[in-house]
Design a protein around this motif. Structure first.
Motif, PDB file in Angstrom:
ATOM      1  N   PRO A  83       0.706  -1.381   0.675  1.00  0.00           N
ATOM      2  CA  PRO A  83       0.207   0.178   0.334  1.00  0.00           C
ATOM      3  C   PRO A  83       1.129   1.158   0.172  1.00  0.00           C
ATOM      4  N   PHE A  84       0.840   2.027  -0.995  1.00  0.00           N
ATOM      5  CA  PHE A  84       1.530   3.851  -0.576  1.00  0.00           C
ATOM      6  C   PHE A  84       0.542   5.104  -0.265  1.00  0.00           C
ATOM      7  N   VAL A  85      -0.448   4.946  -0.709  1.00  0.00           N
ATOM      8  CA  VAL A  85      -1.753   5.550  -0.019  1.00  0.00           C
ATOM      9  C   VAL A  85      -3.126   5.180  -0.498  1.00  0.00           C
ATOM     10  N   SER A  86      -4.341   5.575   0.641  1.00  0.00           N
ATOM     11  CA  SER A  86      -5.678   5.432   0.644  1.00  0.00           C
ATOM     12  C   SER A  86      -6.419   6.551   0.018  1.00  0.00           C
ATOM     13  N   ARG A  87      -7.508   5.795  -0.952  1.00  0.00           N
ATOM     14  CA  ARG A  87      -8.276   7.056  -1.543  1.00  0.00           C
ATOM     15  C   ARG A  87      -9.655   6.473  -1.483  1.00  0.00           C
ATOM     16  N   PRO A  88     -10.092   6.598  -0.324  1.00  0.00           N
ATOM     17  CA  PRO A  88     -11.634   6.054  -0.496  1.00  0.00           C
ATOM     18  C   PRO A  88     -12.861   7.035  -1.200  1.00  0.00           C
ATOM     19  N   PHE A  89     -13.635   7.183  -2.222  1.00  0.00           N
ATOM     20  CA  PHE A  89     -14.275   7.962  -2.488  1.00  0.00           C
ATOM     21  C   PHE A  89     -15.716   8.745  -1.184  1.00  0.00           C
ATOM     22  N   VAL A  90     -15.957   9.533  -1.650  1.00  0.00           N
ATOM     23  CA  VAL A  90     -17.107  10.474  -1.118  1.00  0.00           C
ATOM     24  C   VAL A  90     -17.635  11.474  -1.405  1.00  0.00           C
ATOM     25  N   MET A  91     -18.759  12.320  -1.532  1.00  0.00           N
ATOM     26  CA  MET A  91     -18.916  13.748  -1.724  1.00  0.00           C
ATOM     27  C   MET A  91     -19.035  14.390  -1.155  1.00  0.00           C
ATOM     28  N   ALA A  92     -18.795  15.879  -2.054  1.00  0.00           N
ATOM     29  CA  ALA A  92     -18.339  16.704  -1.496  1.00  0.00           C
ATOM     30  C   ALA A  92     -19.690  17.739  -1.161  1.00  0.00           C
ATOM     31  N   TYR A  93     -20.158  19.356  -0.500  1.00  0.00           N
ATOM     32  CA  TYR A  93     -21.552  19.499  -1.193  1.00  0.00           C
ATOM     33  C   TYR A  93     -20.785  20.675  -0.355  1.00  0.00           C
ATOM     34  N   ASN A  94     -22.063  21.552  -0.864  1.00  0.00           N
ATOM     35  CA  ASN A  94     -21.417  23.111  -0.913  1.00  0.00           C
ATOM     36  C   ASN A  94     -22.934  23.580   0.090  1.00  0.00           C
ATOM     37  N   GLY A 110      -3.303  15.649  -0.716  1.00  0.00           N
ATOM     38  CA  GLY A 110      -4.325  15.554   0.184  1.00  0.00           C
ATOM     39  C   GLY A 110      -4.619  13.412   0.426  1.00  0.00           C
ATOM     40  N   ASP A 111      -4.310  12.577  -0.796  1.00  0.00           N
ATOM     41  CA  ASP A 111      -4.392  11.185  -0.169  1.00  0.00           C
ATOM     42  C   ASP A 111      -4.002  11.075   1.328  1.00  0.00           C
ATOM     43  N   LEU A 112      -4.767   9.526   1.529  1.00  0.00           N
ATOM     44  CA  LEU A 112      -4.801   9.317   2.957  1.00  0.00           C
ATOM     45  C   LEU A 112      -2.912   8.210   3.001  1.00  0.00           C
ATOM     46  N   PRO A 113      -2.876   8.840   4.010  1.00  0.00           N
ATOM     47  CA  PRO A 113      -1.277   7.593   4.531  1.00  0.00           C
ATOM     48  C   PRO A 113      -1.735   6.600   4.078  1.00  0.00           C
ATOM     49  N   ALA A 114      -1.046   5.101   3.789  1.00  0.00           N
ATOM     50  CA  ALA A 114      -1.271   4.435   4.158  1.00  0.00           C
ATOM     51  C   ALA A 114      -0.513   3.855   5.166  1.00  0.00           C
ATOM     52  N   ASN A 115       0.839   4.427   5.591  1.00  0.00           N
ATOM     53  CA  ASN A 115       1.649   4.466   6.481  1.00  0.00           C
ATOM     54  C   ASN A 115       0.640   4.647   8.012  1.00  0.00           C
ATOM     55  N   ALA A 116       0.766   3.358   8.951  1.00  0.00           N
ATOM     56  CA  ALA A 116      -0.750   3.347  10.197  1.00  0.00           C
ATOM     57  C   ALA A 116      -0.150   4.646  10.945  1.00  0.00           C
ATOM     58  N   GLU A 117       1.360   5.028  11.725  1.00  0.00           N
ATOM     59  CA  GLU A 117       1.522   5.525  11.615  1.00  0.00           C
ATOM     60  C   GLU A 117       1.097   7.353  11.849  1.00  0.00           C
ATOM     61  N   ALA A 118       1.056   7.554  10.199  1.00  0.00           N
ATOM     62  CA  ALA A 118       1.136   8.674   9.687  1.00  0.00           C
ATOM     63  C   ALA A 118      -0.317   8.901   9.895  1.00  0.00           C
ATOM     64  N   LEU A 119      -1.268   7.938   9.359  1.00  0.00           N
ATOM     65  CA  LEU A 119      -2.530   8.123   9.641  1.00  0.00           C
ATOM     66  C   LEU A 119      -2.882   8.552  10.891  1.00  0.00           C
ATOM     67  N   ALA A 120      -2.524   8.147  11.895  1.00  0.00           N
ATOM     68  CA  ALA A 120      -3.698   8.224  12.978  1.00  0.00           C
ATOM     69  C   ALA A 120      -3.139   9.699  13.564  1.00  0.00           C
ATOM     70  N   SER A 121      -2.057   9.802  12.856  1.00  0.00           N
ATOM     71  CA  SER A 121      -1.414  10.968  13.356  1.00  0.00           C
ATOM     72  C   SER A 121      -2.516  12.675  12.737  1.00  0.00           C
TER      73      SER A 121
END
Length: 452
Positions: free
Chosen positions: A160-171, A367-378
């Motif tokens: 894993p390098f980065v995590s990129r779950p999909f969402v929607m943005a709203y105004n 903007g991508d979420l880290p796959a590194n557990a420590e980085a993600l938790a921070s």
């Protein structure tokens, strides 16, 4: 070698890989020399890395590549040469080309959904315990991100390098002005809300029908949410009524509901992002944390939020608890070519870019979420919470070597329908014919993968 059609391509890749068995470098040709402290000396060598183009941030990507290459050079003495692909078609073709020739990039950065196809070729390193140690250990990574690294926990090729779950943005302002209290949770409710926000040159939804990656994900999500997994054992279920309903819903935003800008027929995801950023759309669909850097510098800064995409299928009033599928299990994996003569250098590069420091730096830029557990938790930015929720409710796409072909077949139905969309109507018979053709080609690929 390039193909006009990608149908059956995964099977060609696998056949070629079997023909090349024994042609890979093997564990003996690791590249560079490793000292007792684990440092790899790659003086005079060049590591070749293939990765996708970041269309939203081309200059930032070039700068990051330059910076990381300099750090790797200082650490190992080796140079890094980057190559890129710009579409899912190109991504699959690059895998095929290298497998057929037995040469090419040392490292491939692949979207998670292409990991099964890469694994099925047998042309990439299935990671041993020692390999995992060379990249910092399996525990370094967010364990959920390992969900599509291989067919099971003992047979994994994707790091894993980065995590990129999909969402929607709203105004928030547009929703409030339309009297909408909270974002939609069903696809039907989404369309109804979008109609309330469509006025003049402002539309309820921003999306790109000509994007190289996203259209099939809408169809996959709606189908899975309706209880159709698309792949059921050795059977492809693309001709299921839920798939037709999904396409009709997706196309209907333009042809019937009139809740998307007509220009979106020719839009990519970056065009949709620009429309939302200018304040001209209520919802931005199928987006990720990569949109944050753009939106924070836009006209909607402070006026937008993220939320889960609808998890209730078209025509339904409540979700099926086992099929919420808020997002595909999405992100990027790194795989190392088995033919590479520089495997130790490849693992050293992966160790560098998956470190906590580098993962947080990458997240800050792209903007991508880290796959590194420590980085993600921070990470503490509240805007990221919906992404974390989406990750928790993500579903992995089927782990079959045929998935690359199936994914492209789903996408191709939209590609073939673009002229009809531009004319304002997608003929039902034509849609059924395109889905049937995709079903037949996808099933043939699944049959070959099952035999392989």
């Amino acid at each position: 070698m390039r193909f006009k059609s990608t149908t059956g391509l995964a099977a060609i890749v696998m056949a070629a890989a079997l023909a090349l068995t024994g042609c890979g470098s093997g564990s003996g040709n690791s590249g560079g020399s490793t000292s007792s402290d684990g440092k790899v000396d790659g003086t005079g060598k060049t590591l070749n890395v293939l990765t996708g183009v970041l269309a939203q941030y081309p200059e930032q990507q070039k700068q990051w590549q330059s910076d990381i290459a300099a750090k790797f050079k200082a650490e190992t003495g080796a140079d890094v040469k980057f190559e890129t692909f710009a579409s899912a078609n190109d991504e699959l073709t690059r895998i095929q080309t290298s497998v057929v020739s037995g040469q090419g990039p040392d490292i491939y950065g692949l979207g998670t959904t292409f990991t099964p196809t890469a694994y099925a070729t047998k042309a990439f390193v299935t990671l041993s315990d020692d390999d995992w140690k060379k990249v910092g250990g399996k525990d370094r990574f967010n364990q959920a991100a390992l969900g599509i690294s291989g067919p099971d926990k003992d047979h994994q090729a994707g790091i894993p390098f980065v995590s990129r779950p999909f969402v929607m943005a709203y105004n928030k302002d547009l929703l409030a002005a339309a009297g909408i209290d909270k974002p939609a949770t069903s696809w039907d409710e989404l369309a109804a809300q979008a109609k309330k926000m469509t006025n003049g040159d402002t539309y309820g939804i921003a999306t790109g029908y000509k994007d190289n990656y996203d259209p099939w994900k809408f169809i996959w999500a709606m189908s899975v949410q309706a209880g159709n997994p698309l792949v059921d054992g050795n059977q492809l279920k693309m001709d299921d009524p839920t798939v037709k309903k999904a396409y009709q819903t997706y196309f209907g935003w333009l042809t019937q509901d009139k809740i998307v800008d007509p220009a979106s027929v020719g839009w990519s995801a970056s065009n949709a992002l620009a429309a939302f950023a200018s304040g001209k759309a209520g919802y931005l669909m199928m987006t990720t944390a990569t949109s944050i850097p753009t939106l924070e510098k836009s006209a909607v800064a402070g006026k937008y939020e993220y939320t889960l995409m609808p998890t209730i299928a078209p025509g339904e009033t409540q979700s099926k608890s086992d099929a919420e599928a808020a997002s595909i299990l999405s992100g990027d994996n790194l795989v190392v070519a088995d033919y590479s003569k520089q495997k130790d250098l490849a693992f050293a590069y992966i160790k560098l870019i998956t470190s906590k420091e580098e993962q947080l730096n990458y997240q800050k830029i792209f903007g991508d979420l880290p796959a590194n557990a420590e980085a993600l938790a921070s990470l503490t930015d509240p805007k990221l919470k919906p992404m974390a929720d989406a990750a928790a409710k993500s579903k992995a796409t089927p782990f079959t070597g045929a998935w690359g072909d199936i994914q492209l077949a789903l996408l191709n139905v939209t590609v073939q329908s673009v002229p009809d969309l531009a004319a304002g109507k997608v003929d039902e018979a034509a849609l059924e014919s395109r889905i049937k053709d995709a079903q037949n080609k996808g099933q043939a690929s699944l049959d070959r993968a099952s035999k392989g």
